[in-house]
Design an enzyme around this catalytic site. Structure first.
Site, PDB file in Angstrom:
ATOM      1  N   ASP A 144       0.829  -1.210   0.000  1.00 22.96           N
ATOM      2  CA  ASP A 144       0.000   0.000   0.000  1.00 22.96           C
ATOM      3  C   ASP A 144       0.864   1.261   0.000  1.00 22.96           C
ATOM      4  OD1 ASP A 144      -3.089  -0.988   0.944  1.00 22.96           O
ATOM      5  OD2 ASP A 144      -1.435  -2.350   1.375  1.00 22.96           O
ATOM      6  N   TYR A 174      -1.681   3.795  -6.457  1.00 24.14           N
ATOM      7  CA  TYR A 174      -2.900   4.535  -6.129  1.00 24.14           C
ATOM      8  C   TYR A 174      -3.270   5.484  -7.269  1.00 24.14           C
ATOM      9  CZ  TYR A 174      -3.235   2.708  -1.410  1.00 24.14           C
ATOM     10  OH  TYR A 174      -3.390   1.881  -0.330  1.00 24.14           O
ATOM     11  N   ASN A 204      -6.686  -3.769  -4.520  1.00 22.28           N
ATOM     12  CA  ASN A 204      -7.920  -3.184  -5.046  1.00 22.28           C
ATOM     13  C   ASN A 204      -7.669  -1.905  -5.840  1.00 22.28           C
ATOM     14  OD1 ASN A 204      -7.292  -2.390  -2.230  1.00 22.28           O
ATOM     15  ND2 ASN A 204      -8.991  -0.951  -2.471  1.00 22.28           N
ATOM     16  N   HIS A 297     -11.880  -3.176   6.891  1.00 22.55           N
ATOM     17  CA  HIS A 297     -11.878  -4.325   5.971  1.00 22.55           C
ATOM     18  C   HIS A 297     -12.171  -5.658   6.652  1.00 22.55           C
ATOM     19  CE1 HIS A 297     -10.463  -1.522   3.022  1.00 22.55           C
ATOM     20  NE2 HIS A 297      -9.324  -1.303   3.652  1.00 22.55           N
ATOM     21  N   HIS A 324      -3.660  -4.016   2.405  1.00 25.24           N
ATOM     22  CA  HIS A 324      -5.058  -3.579   2.412  1.00 25.24           C
ATOM     23  C   HIS A 324      -5.419  -2.757   3.651  1.00 25.24           C
ATOM     24  CE1 HIS A 324      -8.857  -3.433   0.515  1.00 25.24           C
ATOM     25  NE2 HIS A 324      -9.481  -4.326   1.263  1.00 25.24           N
TER      26      HIS A 324
END
Length: 435
Positions: A144, A174, A204, A297, A324
């Site tokens: 991330d 991102y 994601n 999450h 995540h």
């Protein structure tokens, strides 16, 4: 539910991200990348990845569509004794047109050796170092990432680590549909990613689907080609590779994983080929955590866990890394929702510096399987000392000063009583040989 929105001539695209009912601290500013005049054919966004036994893939982008796809390399500065021919691709996304994306495989390469190389016959000379063939070997781990001041801090700390390979369990740039952010991310990480191999899987934020118009992973797959073909996979979203005495499996949280899926069948095949005498350590990475005591999450990984956890447990996986959740957490050895001395340690490390900030709220009381948890930006280092012992440390950014905030010595399961139990071998055979 947060959504990133891009409006292009009345086309409204929603990028779905996590539901956030917790309060994030104020994040650092996004990094700015001023425009610079560059040669039209100059290689940009250079990064390397492992590409099978003794080989490395070099990837880069040029604006010149006629630029050749080859890499010259050698063991002395300015002396290129070898040539690796490659391939190229490009993609379109609404009105965005990518540059020419090159991928060239070089090798065979000697282990633990510095090579000097040049992409496409021009541009600056770069250098890389190959991983060692034997223990010890160190992995840097951070997920991330994004492109913020915290990202830069994390990368600066990783740069101080004497690591051989970077492992990234999803959510790279991102970009969230803003394609130029893939370009700026490539520039941001090049100083590290052009020197040591970066092995990544999707999160994601790599999903950028426009129904009937754009494939959801076209940007990720075009730019970050991993050794899926070399490991017998049909998809760039899941693959495996080996470093020294470690077998690493990268799985996809955002592609089919049920027992009838290609990913599930590939995983069974890959696990059945693992030789624990040659690679006594077995590590798995994917994006969405299965063991997570943070408020963020919750239960998102339950479906994948139900399908695949029995495979990982029966195969004696030592460590599972996920992202995540924008925080850090380490568990005991676990399986089936509870502590189990024959299960893997799960480590959530989605704290690389993303623009969304930290996930500060945790479940209270803490589950019995959770050992350490903290909402801070940072990175991890996994030092595989030998075939039996490894040292895991987590380093909090701590206002731009690296600090060892969590550490634990781990023993490989193949050297434990678990692996020698007849029951475990029977369970492994039943799962791997079953339908």
């Amino acid at each position: 539910m947060e959504r990133s929105v891009l409006v292009t001539l009345s086309v409204l695209i929603f990028a779905s991200v996590a539901a956030d009912d917790y309060v994030r601290p104020k994040p650092r500013q996004a990094l700015q990348f001023p425009w610079k005049q560059k040669s039209y054919s100059q290689p940009e966004q250079v990064h390397i990845s492992l590409a099978g036994d003794k080989h490395m893939r070099v990837s880069w982008v040029t604006n010149d569509k006629s630029s050749p796809s080859f890499v010259e390399y050698g063991t002395s500065p300015g002396k290129y004794s070898f040539l690796g021919q490659g391939e190229s691709t490009s993609y379109s996304y609404i009105f965005y047109r990518s540059g020419k994306i090159h991928h060239a495989v070089i090798g065979p390469l000697e282990p633990d050796t510095v090579y000097y190389y040049r992409c496409g016959g021009g541009g600056p000379e770069l250098h890389l170092k190959t991983p060692p063939a034997r223990f010890p070997v160190t992995f840097a781990v951070a997920g991330d990432l994004g492109q913020t001041g915290w990202t830069k801090s994390t990368l600066d700390h990783i740069d101080q680590c004497k690591y051989a390979v970077h492992l990234l369990p999803g959510d790279l740039s991102y970009a969230d549909y803003m394609q130029h952010k893939w370009d700026t991310f490539g520039e941001l990480v090049q100083p590290l990613a052009s020197v040591r191999p970066w092995m990544v899987t999707q999160g994601n934020h790599e999903k950028e689907n426009i129904p009937f118009v754009v494939d959801e992973f076209v940007s990720f797959n075009s730019r970050w080609k991993m050794p899926y073909e070399e490991s017998g996979s049909s998809s760039n979203l899941y693959y495996s590779f080996e470093v020294a005495g470690v077998h690493v499996i990268m799985l996809g949280s955002y592609t089919d994983y049920d027992r009838n899926s290609d990913q599930y069948h590939w995983l069974k095949t890959d696990l059945s080929k693992v030789d624990r005498e040659r690679t006594p350590w077995l590590i798995v990475l994917f994006h969405v955590p299965w063991y997570n005591s943070n408020d963020a999450h919750q239960h998102e990984g339950d479906g994948m866990m139900a399908e695949m956890e029995p495979l990982l447990y029966a195969s004696g996986v030592d460590i599972v890394f996920t992202g995540h959740v924008h925080a850090y957490e380490r568990t005991k050895r676990v399986n089936n929702g509870k502590s189990d001395t024959c299960g893997p340690v799960h480590i959530t490390i989605g704290d690389g510096g993303n623009r969304e900030g930290l996930a500060r709220k945790y479940k209270d009381p803490s589950p019995e399987w959770s050992v350490f948890r903290e909402a801070s930006f940072g990175h991890g280092e996994l030092q595989m000392v030998n075939s039996t012992h490894a040292l895991w440390t987590w380093h909090r950014n701590d206002d731009d000063e690296p600090k060892r905030s969590d550490e634990v010595w781990l023993t490989s399961l193949v050297n434990s009583g678990c692996w020698t139990q007849k029951k475990w071998h029977e369970e492994l055979r039943k799962i791997l040989m079953g339908p």
